[in-house]
Design an enzyme around this catalytic site. Structure first.
Site, PDB file in Angstrom:
ATOM      1  N   GLU A  66     -62.293  18.645 -13.742  1.00 35.80           N
ATOM      2  CA  GLU A  66     -62.925  17.360 -14.055  1.00 35.80           C
ATOM      3  C   GLU A  66     -64.380  17.290 -13.628  1.00 35.80           C
ATOM      4  OE1 GLU A  66     -59.846  17.643 -12.894  1.00 35.80           O
ATOM      5  OE2 GLU A  66     -58.620  16.671 -14.422  1.00 35.80           O
ATOM      6  N   HIS A 135     -51.533   8.375 -10.604  1.00 32.38           N
ATOM      7  CA  HIS A 135     -51.689   8.282 -12.068  1.00 32.38           C
ATOM      8  C   HIS A 135     -51.845   6.837 -12.556  1.00 32.38           C
ATOM      9  CE1 HIS A 135     -50.274  12.449 -12.336  1.00 32.38           C
ATOM     10  NE2 HIS A 135     -50.499  12.428 -13.628  1.00 32.38           N
TER      11      HIS A 135
HETATM   12  C1  LIG Z   1     -56.822  16.379 -11.552  1.00 30.41           C
HETATM   13  C2  LIG Z   1     -55.782  16.360 -12.612  1.00 30.41           C
HETATM   14  N1  LIG Z   1     -56.141  16.642 -13.877  1.00 30.41           N
HETATM   15  C3  LIG Z   1     -55.218  16.630 -14.860  1.00 30.41           C
HETATM   16  C4  LIG Z   1     -53.919  16.332 -14.591  1.00 30.41           C
HETATM   17  C5  LIG Z   1     -52.875  16.282 -15.690  1.00 30.41           C
HETATM   18  N2  LIG Z   1     -51.993  17.440 -15.589  1.00 30.41           N
HETATM   19  C6  LIG Z   1     -50.835  17.379 -14.909  1.00 30.41           C
HETATM   20  S1  LIG Z   1     -50.079  18.856 -14.830  1.00 30.41           S
HETATM   21  C7  LIG Z   1     -51.278  19.587 -15.725  1.00 30.41           C
HETATM   22  C8  LIG Z   1     -51.184  21.042 -16.032  1.00 30.41           C
HETATM   23  C9  LIG Z   1     -51.099  21.838 -14.787  1.00 30.41           C
HETATM   24  O1  LIG Z   1     -51.006  23.178 -15.085  1.00 30.41           O
HETATM   25  P1  LIG Z   1     -50.713  24.233 -13.945  1.00 30.41           P
HETATM   26  O2  LIG Z   1     -51.607  23.972 -12.786  1.00 30.41           O
HETATM   27  O3  LIG Z   1     -50.783  25.569 -14.557  1.00 30.41           O
HETATM   28  O4  LIG Z   1     -49.245  23.878 -13.462  1.00 30.41           O
HETATM   29  P2  LIG Z   1     -47.898  23.953 -14.309  1.00 30.41           P
HETATM   30  O5  LIG Z   1     -47.673  22.604 -14.895  1.00 30.41           O
HETATM   31  O6  LIG Z   1     -48.036  25.010 -15.324  1.00 30.41           O
HETATM   32  O7  LIG Z   1     -46.856  24.263 -13.290  1.00 30.41           O
HETATM   33  C10 LIG Z   1     -52.265  18.678 -16.076  1.00 30.41           C
HETATM   34  C11 LIG Z   1     -53.460  18.980 -16.894  1.00 30.41           C
HETATM   35  C12 LIG Z   1     -53.589  16.017 -13.257  1.00 30.41           C
HETATM   36  N3  LIG Z   1     -52.344  15.662 -12.910  1.00 30.41           N
HETATM   37  N4  LIG Z   1     -54.532  16.063 -12.295  1.00 30.41           N
END
Ligand SMILES: Cc1ncc(C[n+]2csc(CCOP(=O)(O)OP(=O)(O)O)c2C)c(N)n1
Ligand SMILES: [Mg+2]
Lengths: 331, 324
Positions: A66, A135
């Site tokens: 971000e 959230h």
């Molecule tokens: C700072 C932030 N940006 C965006 C999100 C939305 N979001 C939640 S999970 C996710 C993907 C996370 O991917 P990863 O770190 O690879 O974990 P995975 O879900 O694959 O276990 C996103 C974009 C968030 N929760 N927090």
């Protein structure tokens, strides 16, 4: 409202090829291969279809970064393009707070008017989905505090489309707050592009007994409460400010001078908030018109809890708005 | 490295507990009376298990939005977790946090975290506290390939490196961040290479192989306990689960999901243990039955547990009475 938001982005991109849209999962189909059939198009689907129409240069997925996303938006905006960034939830914008506050907000001023920073950050806000502490914030009050930033809070699909087109065309950084519980709101909106000016409140109901100002989803709630109160002979005037910065103080003051009573409804903690701001503004400029102290109906001074009974206590509801209205009417 | 039989069987039980917990939570969530969002750890079980097998209650971990597996592997109680998922006053966080915010500080679980990358500063800070206090403990940050996009990782790795903090960065690379494939978000094949730039040893491990995870974690944790500083472990894991319960994954090719399912870490471990003569079918069924029984009781108890009351909404905002 979701569709109206998507349509505004689509039309802004049609009209101006310097408008770009990016953010996490805004395309959401890079794993599929062309033509990305089934692509996600944003967390809620608002950006669906943009990639197909405008292509990979102007519509981009991003890593989860971000601070970088907003930093790049500021530099790009100051260098001649118009970024519209999907921040997902407002609760993630604090990761980019420095970029918003120290860069986007201040460039024009510090550089003596040289810099234009025409960017838009779109984000979902609000409690009510059990999404808990990280959230569910609204945060529009925090950004309203920052000189140089504009803050837009649409309530209806019509306003969402017109305000977003206006925000994208605006030469200043605009934060655009979309309440999750309004995404499903339906309303016919004109197909052609149109704009709704910032700093112009909408009086969604006229009445002579009391003024209710509601922000975002709370403007909808205020209208519902006003309709209930009407059956009791109380005629409330309901104002949806539509933008908090700039704020249409004239419409609010005019209404309070007519009704002599004000209730402000805001789904945010009460301290240094838009509700506090409006209450202070009215006390300062319309004190003599007031027949009762201004009442605020806000969330408590706490983060948003998960548990449904607590979350319900967090979100201002019809009963609390109604009793505040009765209180200012001495009923 | 030879792993004691008892440890192997304990790890099997942990992995199976995580799997059955997640399957049960999926079911209960779909019934509709569990609030919030739920992300399951199915497919990643070997990572939390192989790492946490080396940790005591004094060691710290910090987790992600996909935190049930880390919580269980660190020793959080099933009953306390379920009550939390149902938003009850008896939950580990008194119903304030839910699935994305399970924590148990008593046993060094610094919380699941819904801010992607949220675990990184917390765990690095936990390691800093250990160093200042002179305690011989370590701290582990779990995050995803998506989390590796956050700048705080690189700022924290540099601090950890120059101060030789006892922290282990465990990147669970399941190839996806929501709908975005890791191949889009990173221009290097291995995220662990980024550790090089900070003078931190970077390891890549098959995260579906609990033996391999256990081994590389042992090396990294020993190094941290010796005072030699941080390590980075990239565990490549299959994303067998959807992003969240309810996600239809239209953005994903069938093949990708099928490939992920073929790498099931629990099935792999089960057959390895069976081949080594350590586990019989009867023993597996016995373990399963015991876990299912605990889940049955946990779900029933959680559903009957009291809700927080509305006047509790401002509890825990501050440490003491708040005058304002
Ligand atoms: C700072 C932030 N940006 C965006 C999100 C939305 N979001 C939640 S999970 C996710 C993907 C996370 O991917 P990863 O770190 O690879 O974990 P995975 O879900 O694959 O276990 C996103 C974009 C968030 N929760 N927090
Ligand atoms: Mg991932």
């Amino acid at each position: 409202m979701l569709q109206a938001v998507g349509e505004a982005m689509f039309q802004a991109m049609e009209a101006d090829e310097t408008v770009v849209v990016y953010g996490e999962d805004v395309v959401g189909g890079a794993g599929l291969g062309e033509p990305y059939e089934g692509a996600m198009g944003g967390t809620f689907g608002a950006t669906r279809g943009l990639f197909r129409r405008f292509g990979a240069s102007r519509v981009r997925d991003t890593p989860i970064s971000e601070a970088g996303l907003v930093g790049i938006a500021v530099g790009a905006a100051a260098s001649g393009i118009r970024p519209v960034v999907d921040m997902m939830w407002s609760s993630f914008t604090p990761l980019a707070f420095d970029q918003i506050h120290n860069q986007a907000a201040k460039l024009r001023y510090m550089f003596g008017g040289q810099a234009n920073v025409p960017l838009v950050l779109r984000m979902a806000i609000g409690a009510g989905l059990g999404a808990a502490g990280q959230h569910s914030d609204t945060l529009y009050s925090v950004y309203t505090h920052l000189p140089g930033i504009k803050v837009v809070v649409p309530t209806t699909p019509y306003d969402a489309k017109g305000l977003l087109l206006e925000s994208i065309a605006d030469d200043d950084p605009v934060l655009f707050f979309e309440h999750m519980r309004l995404y499903n709101t339906r309303q016919e909106v004109p197909e052609d592009p149109y704009t709704v000016p910032l700093g112009s409140a909408s009086v969604t109901r006229t009445g002579a007994d009391v003024t209710i100002v509601g922000v975002s989803y709370m403007a909808k709630l205020a209208l519902e409460v006003a309709d209930t109160l009407a059956s009791d002979g109380i005629e409330a005037e309901v104002i949806d400010p539509r933008s908090l910065s700039p704020l249409d103080t004239e419409t609010i003051l005019g209404s309070v001078c007519k009704t002599s009573r004000l209730v402000v409804v805001d789904e945010s903690p009460p301290r240094c908030s838009i509700a506090a701001d409006i209450a202070a503004m009215v006390s300062e400029h319309a004190f003599d018109a007031l027949a009762a102290p201004v009442r605020r109906v806000t969330s408590p001074h706490s983060p948003v809890p998960l548990s449904p009974p607590l979350e319900n206590a967090y979100i201002p509801d019809a009963a609390r708005v109604e009793s505040a209205v009765r209180a200012v009417l001495n009923q | 490295m030879t792993i004691p039989d008892r440890t192997l069987l304990e790890m099997f039980e942990t992995m199976m507990t995580i799997r059955l917990f997640e399957e049960r939570v999926t079911l209960e969530y779909q019934r509709g009376d569990m609030p919030g969002f739920v992300h399951t750890y199915i497919g990643a079980e070997a990572v939390a298990t192989g790492v946490c097998a080396h940790l005591s209650d004094r060691d710290l971990i910090a987790s992600t939005h996909r935190g049930h597996g880390h919580s269980l592997a660190k020793g959080c109680s099933i009953a306390g977790m379920l009550a939390e998922l149902y938003g009850r006053e008896t939950g580990l966080c008194k119903g304030r946090g839910g699935s994305m915010h399970i924590a148990d500080f008593e046993i060094g679980m610094l919380g699941a975290n819904a801010i992607v990358g949220g675990s990184i500063g917390l765990a690095t800070g936990g390691a800093f506290a250990h160093q200042v206090k002179g305690t011989p403990n370590v701290s582990v940050s779990f995050f995803g390939d998506g989390g590796a996009g956050q700048g705080i990782l690189y700022e924290s790795m540099n601090l950890a490196s120059i101060w030789k903090l006892p922290v282990i960065y465990v990147c669970e690379n399941n190839g996806w961040a929501e709908s975005t494939p890791a191949s889009y978000s990173q221009s290097v094949e291995d995220l662990s290479r980024r550790a090089d730039g900070f003078g931190i040893p970077g390891h890549v491990v098959d995260g579906a192989d609990v033996f391999a995870v256990y081994e590389v974690a042992a090396e990294a944790i020993d190094r941290a306990r010796r005072g030699d500083g941080p390590s980075f472990i990239e565990a490549k894991i299959p994303r067998i689960s959807a992003h969240y319960v309810g996600d239809t994954q239209k953005y994903r090719n069938e093949d990708d999901l099928a490939d992920a399912r073929k790498r099931d870490p629990l099935e792999r471990f089960r057959s390895e243990l069976a081949a080594a003569g350590l586990l019989t079918g009867t023993a597996v069924e016995g373990t399963r039955a015991a876990i299912v029984d605990e889940l049955d009781r946990g779900v029933a108890a959680a559903k009957a547990d009291p809700w927080p009351t509305a006047d509790g909404v401002t509890d825990y905002v501050y440490s003491g009475a708040y005058g304002g």
